[in-house]
Motif scaffolding. Structure first.
Motif, PDB file in Angstrom:
ATOM      1  N   GLY A   1      -0.429   3.174  -8.885  1.00 43.40           N
ATOM      2  CA  GLY A   1      -1.751   3.669  -8.533  1.00 43.40           C
ATOM      3  C   GLY A   1      -1.747   5.103  -8.065  1.00 43.40           C
ATOM      4  O   GLY A   1      -1.684   6.024  -8.877  1.00 43.40           O
ATOM      5  N   LYS A   2      -1.752   5.324  -6.763  1.00 44.82           N
ATOM      6  CA  LYS A   2      -1.971   6.661  -6.238  1.00 44.82           C
ATOM      7  C   LYS A   2      -0.689   7.475  -6.171  1.00 44.82           C
ATOM      8  O   LYS A   2       0.320   7.042  -5.627  1.00 44.82           O
ATOM      9  N   VAL A   3      -0.742   8.699  -6.718  1.00 42.90           N
ATOM     10  CA  VAL A   3       0.393   9.619  -6.669  1.00 42.90           C
ATOM     11  C   VAL A   3      -0.145  11.042  -6.656  1.00 42.90           C
ATOM     12  O   VAL A   3      -1.177  11.341  -7.267  1.00 42.90           O
ATOM     13  N   LEU A   4       0.547  11.920  -5.941  1.00 41.66           N
ATOM     14  CA  LEU A   4       0.149  13.320  -5.865  1.00 41.66           C
ATOM     15  C   LEU A   4       1.303  14.195  -6.341  1.00 41.66           C
ATOM     16  O   LEU A   4       2.466  13.905  -6.069  1.00 41.66           O
ATOM     17  N   LEU A   5       0.956  15.263  -7.061  1.00 41.56           N
ATOM     18  CA  LEU A   5       1.946  16.278  -7.407  1.00 41.56           C
ATOM     19  C   LEU A   5       2.066  17.213  -6.208  1.00 41.56           C
ATOM     20  O   LEU A   5       1.124  17.948  -5.884  1.00 41.56           O
ATOM     21  N   ALA A   6       3.188  17.167  -5.526  1.00 42.94           N
ATOM     22  CA  ALA A   6       3.357  17.962  -4.321  1.00 42.94           C
ATOM     23  C   ALA A   6       4.834  18.117  -4.006  1.00 42.94           C
ATOM     24  O   ALA A   6       5.680  17.375  -4.506  1.00 42.94           O
ATOM     25  N   ASN A   7       5.118  19.098  -3.155  1.00 45.06           N
ATOM     26  CA  ASN A   7       6.486  19.403  -2.751  1.00 45.06           C
ATOM     27  C   ASN A   7       6.786  18.707  -1.429  1.00 45.06           C
ATOM     28  O   ASN A   7       5.961  18.725  -0.511  1.00 45.06           O
ATOM     29  N   ALA A   8       7.978  18.131  -1.327  1.00 46.08           N
ATOM     30  CA  ALA A   8       8.373  17.443  -0.096  1.00 46.08           C
ATOM     31  C   ALA A   8       8.430  18.381   1.097  1.00 46.08           C
ATOM     32  O   ALA A   8       8.384  17.933   2.251  1.00 46.08           O
ATOM     33  N   GLU A   9       8.534  19.681   0.836  1.00 41.89           N
ATOM     34  CA  GLU A   9       8.643  20.654   1.915  1.00 41.89           C
ATOM     35  C   GLU A   9       7.283  21.036   2.499  1.00 41.89           C
ATOM     36  O   GLU A   9       7.214  21.748   3.501  1.00 41.89           O
ATOM     37  N   ALA A  10       6.210  20.554   1.876  1.00 46.58           N
ATOM     38  CA  ALA A  10       4.849  20.823   2.373  1.00 46.58           C
ATOM     39  C   ALA A  10       3.958  19.653   1.959  1.00 46.58           C
ATOM     40  O   ALA A  10       3.149  19.768   1.041  1.00 46.58           O
ATOM     41  N   LEU A  11       4.103  18.539   2.629  1.00 44.59           N
ATOM     42  CA  LEU A  11       3.382  17.324   2.249  1.00 44.59           C
ATOM     43  C   LEU A  11       1.890  17.454   2.567  1.00 44.59           C
ATOM     44  O   LEU A  11       1.522  17.833   3.693  1.00 44.59           O
TER      45      LEU A  11
ATOM     46  N   LYS B   1       0.864  -1.181   0.000  1.00 43.84           N
ATOM     47  CA  LYS B   1       0.000   0.000   0.000  1.00 43.84           C
ATOM     48  C   LYS B   1       0.892   1.220   0.000  1.00 43.84           C
ATOM     49  O   LYS B   1       1.490   1.556   1.024  1.00 43.84           O
ATOM     50  N   VAL B   2       1.005   1.892  -1.130  1.00 46.55           N
ATOM     51  CA  VAL B   2       1.963   2.990  -1.227  1.00 46.55           C
ATOM     52  C   VAL B   2       1.367   4.157  -2.000  1.00 46.55           C
ATOM     53  O   VAL B   2       0.625   3.971  -2.971  1.00 46.55           O
ATOM     54  N   VAL B   3       1.689   5.351  -1.534  1.00 47.13           N
ATOM     55  CA  VAL B   3       1.328   6.592  -2.197  1.00 47.13           C
ATOM     56  C   VAL B   3       2.628   7.294  -2.583  1.00 47.13           C
ATOM     57  O   VAL B   3       3.572   7.356  -1.788  1.00 47.13           O
ATOM     58  N   GLY B   4       2.684   7.808  -3.800  1.00 44.53           N
ATOM     59  CA  GLY B   4       3.864   8.524  -4.247  1.00 44.53           C
ATOM     60  C   GLY B   4       3.642  10.030  -4.261  1.00 44.53           C
ATOM     61  O   GLY B   4       2.515  10.495  -4.446  1.00 44.53           O
ATOM     62  N   VAL B   5       4.718  10.771  -4.054  1.00 41.49           N
ATOM     63  CA  VAL B   5       4.687  12.231  -4.145  1.00 41.49           C
ATOM     64  C   VAL B   5       5.876  12.672  -4.980  1.00 41.49           C
ATOM     65  O   VAL B   5       7.010  12.244  -4.744  1.00 41.49           O
TER      66      VAL B   5
END
Length: 219
Positions: free
Chosen positions: A74-84, A55-59
């Protein structure tokens, strides 16, 4: 498959063909995994560090990387590691392979700790990596001190040298396809071919000095 998706697919196949140290780093990092459950891959890229996670989500901040990751995991979000964009203590495992050196560590590491309630795994190139090029990799001590200041317990910590198996212009192609650390310019002035050749000719054994960390984060 559309022309656009074919272009993305081929581009990231090429990335993976060149990103050999990054793949080896992910293998070492995953061998340190101690917990199961919902996982977060920070700076996931195409998913080297997500292999085998149930069960994994990517950023990631790259749309191209995120597209490939979504197709695979499957699940991935476009986001910055400095503001998860996640709640506190949401993940049992938070992992980051070869990406945090692109971030402000004083922001990204606390964010990883914030969303974790189990194990945090980090592989991060530090000082000594590609020293001929002068890229400002963080020091091992600075990373360790920052992690410890967040109140987490360091379970395991070691350094590993990972050789980059390319030289000369192939080394520049490696930088190009992996986005590693090298931009052949100074103060906006593009270096001449001769200057670039002179620079890379002095790199006998290109390598990364990688810090591997396994930490316990209490819920």
């Amino acid at each position: 498959m559309s022309v656009l998706s074919l272009r993305f697919s081929r581009a990231f196949e090429t990335y993976e063909e060149w990103a050999l140290p990054q793949r080896k780093s992910a293998d070492l990092l995953l061998s340190m995994k101690r917990v199961e459950g919902l996982s977060l891959d920070v700076g996931c890229g195409t998913g080297f560090a997500s292999r085998g996670l149930k069960k994994v989500v990517g950023v990631d901040i790259s749309k191209g990387m995120a597209k490939i990751y979504k197709d695979r995991f499957g699940k991935v979000l476009l986001a910055n590691a400095e503001a998860l964009p996640f709640q506190d203590k949401q993940f049992h495992l938070v992992i980051s392979n070869f990406s945090l050196h692109w971030t402000n560590l004083k922001k990204s590491i606390p964010e990883m700790v914030r969303v974790c309630r189990g194990q945090m795994l980090i592989a991060l190139p530090v000082e000594g990596s590609l020293k001929e090029l002068g890229f400002p990799f963080p020091s091992e001590s600075a990373v360790l001190n920052l992690v410890k200041s967040e109140g987490v317990k360091v379970l395991e910590s070691f350094m590993q040298k990972l050789e980059i198996p390319f030289k000369g212009w192939d080394l520049l192609r490696f930088f190009h396809y992996t986005g590693t650390s090298f931009n052949p310019s100074k103060e906006g002035v593009i270096m001449s071919r001769k200057k670039i050749e002179d620079m890379i000719s002095h790199i006998d054994t290109p390598l990364f000095s990688v810090l591997f960390l396994s930490c316990e984060v209490k819920a």
